[in-house]
Enzyme design. Sequence first.
Site, mmCIF file in Angstrom:
data_model
loop_
_atom_site.group_PDB
_atom_site.id
_atom_site.type_symbol
_atom_site.label_atom_id
_atom_site.label_comp_id
_atom_site.label_asym_id
_atom_site.label_seq_id
_atom_site.Cartn_x
_atom_site.Cartn_y
_atom_site.Cartn_z
ATOM 1 N N ASP A 98 0.862 -1.179 0.000
ATOM 2 C CA ASP A 98 0.000 0.000 0.000
ATOM 3 C C ASP A 98 0.901 1.234 0.000
ATOM 4 O O ASP A 98 1.498 1.580 1.025
ATOM 5 C CB ASP A 98 -0.892 0.003 1.244
ATOM 6 C CG ASP A 98 -1.820 1.211 1.302
ATOM 7 O OD1 ASP A 98 -1.555 2.213 0.603
ATOM 8 O OD2 ASP A 98 -2.800 1.161 2.065
ATOM 9 N N ASP A 152 24.091 0.833 -4.269
ATOM 10 C CA ASP A 152 24.041 -0.506 -3.700
ATOM 11 C C ASP A 152 25.357 -1.209 -4.034
ATOM 12 O O ASP A 152 26.160 -0.732 -4.832
ATOM 13 C CB ASP A 152 22.828 -1.276 -4.234
ATOM 14 C CG ASP A 152 22.276 -2.260 -3.211
ATOM 15 O OD1 ASP A 152 23.060 -2.732 -2.364
ATOM 16 O OD2 ASP A 152 21.073 -2.572 -3.257
#
Length: 657
Positions: A234, A359
């Site tokens: 959500d 990353d």
Amino acid sequence: MTALVTLSLLLAAPALGSGTAGGPPQPVLGGRVKPLLSVDGLSFRDLNGNGKLDPYEDWRLPVDARVTDLLGRMTVAEKAGTLLHGTVPPEGGFTFATMRGPYDFPLATHMIRDFGITTLITRQATPPQQLAEQDNRLQAVAEGGRLGIPLTLSTDPRNHFQVTAGASQLSAGFSQWPETLGLGAIGDPALVRRFADIARQEYRAVGIHQTLSPQADVATEPRWSRINGTFGEDPVLDGRLVQAYVEGFQGGDDGPGVTGVSAVVKHWVGYGAAAEGFDSHNSYGRYSLVRPAHFDLHVLPFKGAFAAHVAGVMPTYSILKEMVVDGKPVEQVGAGFNHWLLTDLLRGTYGFQGIILSDWAIANDCNAVCRNGFPAGERPTFKDFSTAWGVEDLSTPARFAKGLEAGLDQFGGVDDPAPLLAAVKQGLVTEARLDQSVRRILALKFQQGLFENPYVDADAAAKVVGTPQFLAEGLAAQSRSMVLLEAGEGPVALAGRKVYLRGVSAEAAKAAGLTVVDDPKQAEVALLRLSAPFQTLHPNYTFGSLQHEGDLGFHDGNADYEGLKAVAAARVPAVVSVYLDRPAILSNIRDKAARLYVDFGVSDRAFLDVVTGKVAAQGHLPFELPRSMTAVAAQASDVPHDSKDPLYPMGAGLRLP
């Protein structure tokens, strides 16, 4: 820091609050290698050991002035080292066993003193006092360097249950909470802020200053192997919880200060829309299928981090496959090399001014093993690991240059500055460009007070980390995060009953007042903790061999499913909880359970507190649970909760009367 050193520093410094009139108060200073300076009745650290107070050592000056002075004293090599986010090496090399032991201090000293690396991730899972002592030793190594630049020590999350190489750490004495998904199941920003505040206190107590979290990715592809680190699917709720998480760790909504832990929100952006759920640590999973029409949904949670003035952003590994913006195709390279994502969008549209940290391993050479996996029969390792998607054929210096041109400030998982220095020597990167990123990195160190005192009280660390209060709050959150999906026909009484266990400690069950039997036929009730099913579809890839991929359904032959079938055959009421690191298809589980829960990382005690009725499960599904793999295959990878006729919709969760 030992009690003797702490006392000597306190005696050397004027009392807190006795700075110049109208100026900042005298901070408590920490040092182990170089002497303190006394100027105008105030104390300062002589970080470069030249016997005089230089502007970068003067805590009375604004951060910008101190950064400018220090930047002017640094060599190109020291600046290049500052742009690397390395790893503190353990004795004996990197294995799960050595992560429980000491650091390799000779190698760490080489990295810090010779290479100028002053940001390092610690992966050690040692007791808090030992970890604090080792982190102090590292800071002493840094203090002994030419300029005495303190270390920023970072960590992956270490307050949860799942331990995955390159993603999360063993808790080892820290308070233990449900996975981030469990916090999403509770859905309470105040609780998330409290969790993060507790973790902040624990991290700073052992000398950790930065958390490589939260994961703001929207989990729209149910097969994806990194869902457990998200808050769910959500986007609106994710954004509220991300903001609370950052505020709790950083100590407020205006960025980290001297007691804060800087947060690095990740992974910018679209990681949760992984093609077929395959993760972009692997070459076969390098594509995100997020489309322009749904792109803003995946950006939305990051806005919560921006509202909290998050210190850092980590780009995803993924390539946004065939993404088109304003009629122009986006370059098909990983996000760490993507100028549109980092400079145009993140810096430009959203005005982000903090550190952009890549990353891990995006600048490494990508050879045949990186591209195609290890040869058949050879066990995958981290040797030859790279995530240089879209730039595999560039030289290593050119990859560093492209990352900086795109907007990166630091390169994660890099311990050797030689390729970056080569890029400077070859004219691919200017010193002025290095300065832009070094300035951001140094500013954060000053803001967090590390130039005044990077040391911690190791004895106190043992009293701060994992306090009874913190442990109790974590335990309560674990129970609260469980989701009740099927309540059955009524309560399943357990007090004094004979129970058969699967996946539950007999000691914990006995402590809860239950009588444990070994044969389900002798039991009155069965308590089973199952794990979401998965496949290992790419065992010849480093992360493919570690991550959960593929089918979400329970099938014959699955050990947990066979255990449940045996209980059903014995006609024993089964109280079942399924651990969900990804959504699971529970169609053939719920008909065999008298009561069905799902959880997102709970201890046996927390589980038993719920099933015995001591504590109520209060969670709601942070994602939907699909009805079949056919429905999963028909879903769009980038759209939240769009499965046809889900078995359990997002938000499902019952409460017992």
